[in-house]
Motif scaffolding. Structure first.
Motif, mmCIF file in Angstrom:
data_model
loop_
_atom_site.group_PDB
_atom_site.id
_atom_site.type_symbol
_atom_site.label_atom_id
_atom_site.label_comp_id
_atom_site.label_asym_id
_atom_site.label_seq_id
_atom_site.Cartn_x
_atom_site.Cartn_y
_atom_site.Cartn_z
ATOM 1 N N ARG A 24 -12.575 20.896 -28.099
ATOM 2 C CA ARG A 24 -11.590 21.828 -28.276
ATOM 3 C C ARG A 24 -11.191 21.947 -29.569
ATOM 4 O O ARG A 24 -10.858 23.191 -30.202
ATOM 5 C CB ARG A 24 -10.457 21.583 -27.489
ATOM 6 N N LYS A 35 -9.818 34.518 -38.424
ATOM 7 C CA LYS A 35 -8.580 34.756 -38.663
ATOM 8 C C LYS A 35 -8.371 34.883 -40.254
ATOM 9 O O LYS A 35 -7.726 36.007 -40.997
ATOM 10 C CB LYS A 35 -7.632 33.507 -38.557
ATOM 11 N N ASN A 48 -0.864 31.414 -27.630
ATOM 12 C CA ASN A 48 -0.253 30.255 -27.301
ATOM 13 C C ASN A 48 0.178 30.269 -25.608
ATOM 14 O O ASN A 48 0.145 29.637 -24.885
ATOM 15 C CB ASN A 48 1.066 29.583 -27.957
HETATM 16 C C1 LIG Z 1 -6.917 28.656 -31.337
HETATM 17 C C2 LIG Z 1 -6.233 29.397 -31.658
HETATM 18 O O1 LIG Z 1 -5.337 29.118 -32.531
HETATM 19 C C3 LIG Z 1 -3.819 28.656 -32.400
HETATM 20 C C4 LIG Z 1 -4.249 27.514 -31.359
HETATM 21 C C5 LIG Z 1 -4.469 27.812 -30.050
HETATM 22 C C6 LIG Z 1 -5.027 27.025 -29.120
HETATM 23 O O2 LIG Z 1 -5.033 25.805 -29.411
HETATM 24 O O3 LIG Z 1 -5.097 27.482 -27.939
HETATM 25 C C7 LIG Z 1 -3.915 29.318 -29.549
HETATM 26 C C8 LIG Z 1 -3.261 30.090 -30.489
HETATM 27 C C9 LIG Z 1 -3.095 29.809 -31.851
HETATM 28 O O4 LIG Z 1 -1.832 29.272 -32.035
HETATM 29 C C10 LIG Z 1 -6.332 31.040 -31.390
HETATM 30 O O5 LIG Z 1 -5.706 31.860 -31.827
HETATM 31 O O6 LIG Z 1 -7.034 31.283 -30.287
#
Ligand SMILES: C=C(O[C@@H]1C=C(C(=O)O)C=C[C@H]1O)C(=O)O
Length: 94
Positions: A24, A35, A48
């Motif tokens: 993960r 991003k 989130n």
């Molecule tokens: C992985 C990401 O980056 C961050 C981490 C996330 C996660 O661990 O699920 C979700 C949103 C973001 O704050 C994403 O944007 O999908």
């Protein structure tokens, strides 16, 4: 089953869990590339909430304590965010 057998099963699951956590976290690299291209912030509160709500829903279906599952997923999200900051050269960890 003996207690050793049960502890072996638990150990196997623990190893799988750590492997899954590592997998993960490894996706932080791919997410960060998107991003940077789209000029998006690392933390995304909307996503989130999607992740937390999904985990809570599955936990509830499985009869688990959703409060604890929520805490676990908040930590997983934090790990991913920290890795993205590290990869961006903004982190404190090696
Ligand atoms: C992985 C990401 O980056 C961050 C981490 C996330 C996660 O661990 O699920 C979700 C949103 C973001 O704050 C994403 O944007 O999908």
């Amino acid at each position: 089953m003996t207690i050793e057998n049960v502890r072996q099963e638990i150990e196997n699951i623990d190893r799988e869990l750590v492997e899954l956590i590592a997998k993960r976290v490894e996706f932080a690299d791919d997410i960060l590339k998107y991003k940077h291209q789209a000029n998006l912030p690392i933390n995304d509160d909307t996503q989130n909430n999607v992740v937390i709500d999904r985990a809570v829903s599955i936990a509830t279906e499985r009869g688990l304590d959703s409060t604890v599952v929520k805490q676990i997923f908040n930590l997983l999200i934090q790990m991913n965010i920290e890795r993205q900051h590290e990869l961006s050269g903004e982190g404190n960890l090696p």
